[in-house]
Scaffold this motif. Structure first.
Motif, PDB file in Angstrom:
ATOM      1  N   LEU A 194      -5.436   3.049  -8.923  1.00 44.14           N
ATOM      2  CA  LEU A 194      -6.862   3.191  -8.562  1.00 44.14           C
ATOM      3  C   LEU A 194      -7.112   4.621  -8.102  1.00 44.14           C
ATOM      4  N   TYR A 195      -8.164   5.223  -8.627  1.00 46.49           N
ATOM      5  CA  TYR A 195      -8.507   6.571  -8.199  1.00 46.49           C
ATOM      6  C   TYR A 195     -10.026   6.710  -8.183  1.00 46.49           C
ATOM      7  N   LYS A 196     -10.471   7.790  -7.581  1.00 40.16           N
ATOM      8  CA  LYS A 196     -11.919   8.030  -7.477  1.00 40.16           C
ATOM      9  C   LYS A 196     -12.244   9.375  -8.087  1.00 40.16           C
ATOM     10  N   GLY A 197     -12.916   9.343  -9.222  1.00 40.55           N
ATOM     11  CA  GLY A 197     -13.340  10.562  -9.887  1.00 40.55           C
ATOM     12  C   GLY A 197     -12.239  11.206 -10.701  1.00 40.55           C
ATOM     13  N   ASN A 198     -11.193  11.693 -10.050  1.00 40.29           N
ATOM     14  CA  ASN A 198     -10.099  12.385 -10.733  1.00 40.29           C
ATOM     15  C   ASN A 198      -8.772  11.928 -10.133  1.00 40.29           C
ATOM     16  N   MET A 199      -7.876  11.449 -10.999  1.00 41.67           N
ATOM     17  CA  MET A 199      -6.598  10.930 -10.520  1.00 41.67           C
ATOM     18  C   MET A 199      -5.787  11.999  -9.803  1.00 41.67           C
ATOM     19  N   ASP A 200      -5.873  13.242 -10.284  1.00 37.94           N
ATOM     20  CA  ASP A 200      -5.082  14.308  -9.680  1.00 37.94           C
ATOM     21  C   ASP A 200      -5.562  14.651  -8.264  1.00 37.94           C
ATOM     22  N   GLU A 201      -6.832  14.421  -7.997  1.00 37.58           N
ATOM     23  CA  GLU A 201      -7.397  14.863  -6.723  1.00 37.58           C
ATOM     24  C   GLU A 201      -7.592  13.744  -5.710  1.00 37.58           C
ATOM     25  N   ASN A 202      -7.826  12.515  -6.188  1.00 34.70           N
ATOM     26  CA  ASN A 202      -8.177  11.451  -5.243  1.00 34.70           C
ATOM     27  C   ASN A 202      -7.611  10.105  -5.705  1.00 34.70           C
ATOM     28  N   VAL A 203      -6.312   9.920  -5.473  1.00 35.00           N
ATOM     29  CA  VAL A 203      -5.680   8.637  -5.797  1.00 35.00           C
ATOM     30  C   VAL A 203      -5.824   7.713  -4.604  1.00 35.00           C
ATOM     31  N   LEU A 204      -6.301   6.499  -4.856  1.00 37.54           N
ATOM     32  CA  LEU A 204      -6.574   5.561  -3.772  1.00 37.54           C
ATOM     33  C   LEU A 204      -5.411   4.608  -3.505  1.00 37.54           C
ATOM     34  N   GLY A 205      -4.709   4.240  -4.535  1.00 38.84           N
ATOM     35  CA  GLY A 205      -3.609   3.294  -4.354  1.00 38.84           C
ATOM     36  C   GLY A 205      -3.199   2.692  -5.683  1.00 38.84           C
ATOM     37  N   ILE A 206      -2.222   1.796  -5.608  1.00 36.22           N
ATOM     38  CA  ILE A 206      -1.759   1.092  -6.807  1.00 36.22           C
ATOM     39  C   ILE A 206      -2.092  -0.382  -6.634  1.00 36.22           C
ATOM     40  N   LEU A 207      -2.890  -0.894  -7.556  1.00 37.38           N
ATOM     41  CA  LEU A 207      -3.413  -2.250  -7.454  1.00 37.38           C
ATOM     42  C   LEU A 207      -2.580  -3.208  -8.292  1.00 37.38           C
ATOM     43  N   ARG A 208      -2.190  -4.311  -7.660  1.00 33.54           N
ATOM     44  CA  ARG A 208      -1.533  -5.377  -8.409  1.00 33.54           C
ATOM     45  C   ARG A 208      -2.606  -6.190  -9.123  1.00 33.54           C
ATOM     46  N   VAL A 209      -2.483  -6.259 -10.429  1.00 32.37           N
ATOM     47  CA  VAL A 209      -3.503  -6.963 -11.220  1.00 32.37           C
ATOM     48  C   VAL A 209      -3.593  -8.420 -10.799  1.00 32.37           C
ATOM     49  N   ARG A 210      -2.443  -9.006 -10.455  1.00 31.24           N
ATOM     50  CA  ARG A 210      -2.443 -10.412 -10.015  1.00 31.24           C
ATOM     51  C   ARG A 210      -3.272 -10.581  -8.742  1.00 31.24           C
ATOM     52  N   GLU A 211      -3.223  -9.588  -7.838  1.00 30.11           N
ATOM     53  CA  GLU A 211      -4.016  -9.643  -6.619  1.00 30.11           C
ATOM     54  C   GLU A 211      -5.509  -9.538  -6.941  1.00 30.11           C
ATOM     55  N   ALA A 212      -5.830  -8.718  -7.960  1.00 30.50           N
ATOM     56  CA  ALA A 212      -7.238  -8.611  -8.381  1.00 30.50           C
ATOM     57  C   ALA A 212      -7.738  -9.936  -8.932  1.00 30.50           C
ATOM     58  N   TYR A 213      -6.881 -10.641  -9.700  1.00 30.13           N
ATOM     59  CA  TYR A 213      -7.266 -11.957 -10.229  1.00 30.13           C
ATOM     60  C   TYR A 213      -7.514 -12.948  -9.090  1.00 30.13           C
ATOM     61  N   ARG A 214      -6.707 -12.850  -8.026  1.00 34.83           N
ATOM     62  CA  ARG A 214      -6.888 -13.748  -6.887  1.00 34.83           C
ATOM     63  C   ARG A 214      -8.238 -13.488  -6.207  1.00 34.83           C
ATOM     64  N   LEU A 215      -8.592 -12.193  -6.119  1.00 36.44           N
ATOM     65  CA  LEU A 215      -9.880 -11.853  -5.509  1.00 36.44           C
ATOM     66  C   LEU A 215     -11.047 -12.334  -6.356  1.00 36.44           C
ATOM     67  N   MET A 216     -10.854 -12.394  -7.671  1.00 35.94           N
ATOM     68  CA  MET A 216     -11.926 -12.837  -8.567  1.00 35.94           C
ATOM     69  C   MET A 216     -12.354 -14.281  -8.302  1.00 35.94           C
ATOM     70  N   LEU A 217     -11.418 -15.080  -7.737  1.00 34.71           N
ATOM     71  CA  LEU A 217     -11.736 -16.491  -7.479  1.00 34.71           C
ATOM     72  C   LEU A 217     -12.838 -16.641  -6.436  1.00 34.71           C
ATOM     73  N   ASP A 218     -12.920 -15.655  -5.551  1.00 33.79           N
ATOM     74  CA  ASP A 218     -13.966 -15.685  -4.529  1.00 33.79           C
ATOM     75  C   ASP A 218     -14.935 -14.539  -4.810  1.00 33.79           C
ATOM     76  N   LYS A 219     -16.035 -14.847  -5.451  1.00 30.66           N
ATOM     77  CA  LYS A 219     -16.981 -13.804  -5.871  1.00 30.66           C
ATOM     78  C   LYS A 219     -17.566 -13.057  -4.681  1.00 30.66           C
ATOM     79  N   ASN A 220     -17.605 -13.708  -3.521  1.00 35.89           N
ATOM     80  CA  ASN A 220     -18.153 -13.037  -2.349  1.00 35.89           C
ATOM     81  C   ASN A 220     -17.232 -11.925  -1.853  1.00 35.89           C
ATOM     82  N   GLU A 221     -15.927 -12.098  -2.085  1.00 33.31           N
ATOM     83  CA  GLU A 221     -14.963 -11.096  -1.632  1.00 33.31           C
ATOM     84  C   GLU A 221     -14.659 -10.060  -2.698  1.00 33.31           C
TER      85      GLU A 221
END
Length: 419
Positions: free
Chosen positions: A239-266
């Motif tokens: 995950l990055y914002k604008g430019n990967m070289d300048e602003n890397v936010l973190g590494i997202l586990r796709v499985r964790e993103a799928y878990r978050l999808m189950l709760d649309k409010n979150e």
């Protein structure tokens, strides 16, 4: 001596020749024995191996003792043979005895026993150790005196007496693995050799290049982010914002993103950023053995490779390092070396520009330079110092290279013929 019958002298001479053969064979057997196998058998409780290992720990004393005994026996046999020769043939018997004894000793007391000992070193070493061990204790004063004289001569002549530790280096270990034959399956041999090679390979050599890193720009519209998550080819994305070289936010586990999808409010950009793991950075020069241990100690499986200026060069995972040992996993989405290289009927080879140079060296036993470039395209550009046109031909490390396809300032495919 004149009163001793000839038959008795012949019997004594035969006994001396047998003793000489024993010491000659023992010397070869003990020194030819595999010390590492001796150590293993000794640890298993083998009595002969224990005695042999103790003898081999003091090689200088062992050799001194064997040579003292062997020379005493040989000199005695020579004197006895001379007496026998003179009794039988007079003065001419001296020459006859010398010639005959030399032949007999060479064949039966030197060459034959040493050949047998070289063929069966363990058996000879085990048998000899039971006899030589007590004899060495008996002759300790004489051996000590001889070693004292020898050390004095070494000191006078200015020779160094420091003995190197009996440890195997990487090349010797590699040779042992290659010569193990049926004792180690070929697949296991390859893995062992790959482990030895890890020290010579850095993370820069195996990383996913910066341009190929799967990343999601959090500034993209929501539909684009959803589409990228649903079609993600890897279990984790950057995950990055604008430019990967300048602003890397973190590494997202796709499985964790799928878990978050189950709760649309979150499920939102903010929750995705919070769910991302902290970035683990790896210097590009880190060798694989060190990085394997670093992954374990830091409990990490993935990291971004950075250069000396902190710029992102690529991405490396624990699986990438393990693949260097056991080979590529079937779950890998990256093209295999077999998919990037195609052998032609005329003996030429079609190679994709993105092919890793180290993989080519392994596959074809080539010696292409890996210091400055990782891919075949990079090697060509480095060699020519320019972007070639399609159809360009040149020689490179004993290979005739013909550029077949160029696009996006890169050599996409080339034909190679070994000269």
């Amino acid at each position: 001596m004149d009163s001793i019958p000839l038959s008795t002298l012949f019997i004594i001479l035969a006994i001396l020749l047998i003793i000489s053969a024993y010491f000659s064979g023992s010397e070869t057997g003990l020194l030819s024995a595999n010390r590492y196998r001796m150590r293993y058998l000794a640890e298993q409780g083998h009595k002969g191996a224990k005695k042999t290992e103790r003898l081999l720990k003091k090689t200088d004393k062992l050799l001194s003792f064997i040579l003292i005994c062997n020379n005493l026996v040989n000199i005695s046999a020579s004197a006895l043979a001379t007496i026998i020769g003179m009794r039988l043939y007079g003065d001419a018997g001296v020459a006859i005895a010398t010639g005959v004894l030399t032949f007999v000793m060479l064949v039966f007391s030197e060459i034959y026993p040493k050949t047998v000992a070289a063929l069966y070193p363990e058996k000879v070493a085990f048998l000899s150790s039971h006899v030589i061990s007590p004899l060495m204790k008996l002759f300790t004063p004489l051996v000590f005196l001889m070693n004292l004289i020898i050390k004095g001569l070494i000191k006078i002549t200015g020779l160094k007496t420091e003995m190197k530790a009996n440890h195997l280096n990487v090349e010797e270990l590699r040779s042992i693995v290659n010569q193990s034959g049926k004792f180690i399956p070929s697949a296991h041999q390859e893995m062992l050799l790959s482990i030895l090679d890890l020290e010579e390979v850095s993370v820069e050599d195996i990383m996913v290049p910066r341009n190929d890193i799967a990343g999601i720009d959090i500034d993209d519209d929501w539909k684009s982010i959803m589409r990228q998550l649903n079609h993600a080819a890897h279990s984790r994305v950057v995950l990055y914002k604008g430019n990967m070289d300048e602003n890397v936010l973190g590494i997202l586990r796709v499985r964790e993103a799928y878990r978050l999808m189950l709760d649309k409010n979150e499920f939102s950009k903010e929750t995705l950023i919070r769910a991302a793991d902290e970035i683990y950075f790896i210097p590009e020069s880190t060798v694989l053995t060190a990085q394997l241990l670093n992954f374990r100690s830091n409990k990490e499986r993935i990291g971004l490779v950075v250069d000396e200026y902190g710029d992102i060069k690529g991405l490396v995972t624990l699986e990438d390092i393990l693949e260097e040992i056991v080979g590529e996993f079937t779950t890998s989405t990256a093209p295999s070396i077999e998919e990037e290289v195609t052998a032609q009927s005329d003996g030429s080879i079609l190679i994709e520009g993105s092919t890793n140079i180290r993989d080519l060296n392994k596959l074809f036993d080539w010696n292409l330079d890996t210091d400055e470039a990782r891919t075949f395209n990079g090697l060509i550009l480095e060699h020519l110092e320019d972007i070639p046109d399609e159809g360009a031909e040149f020689e490179l490390n004993g290979l005739k290279v013909t550029v077949l396809e160029v696009a996006d300032n890169m050599v996409k495919q080339a034909k190679v013929v070994k000269l």
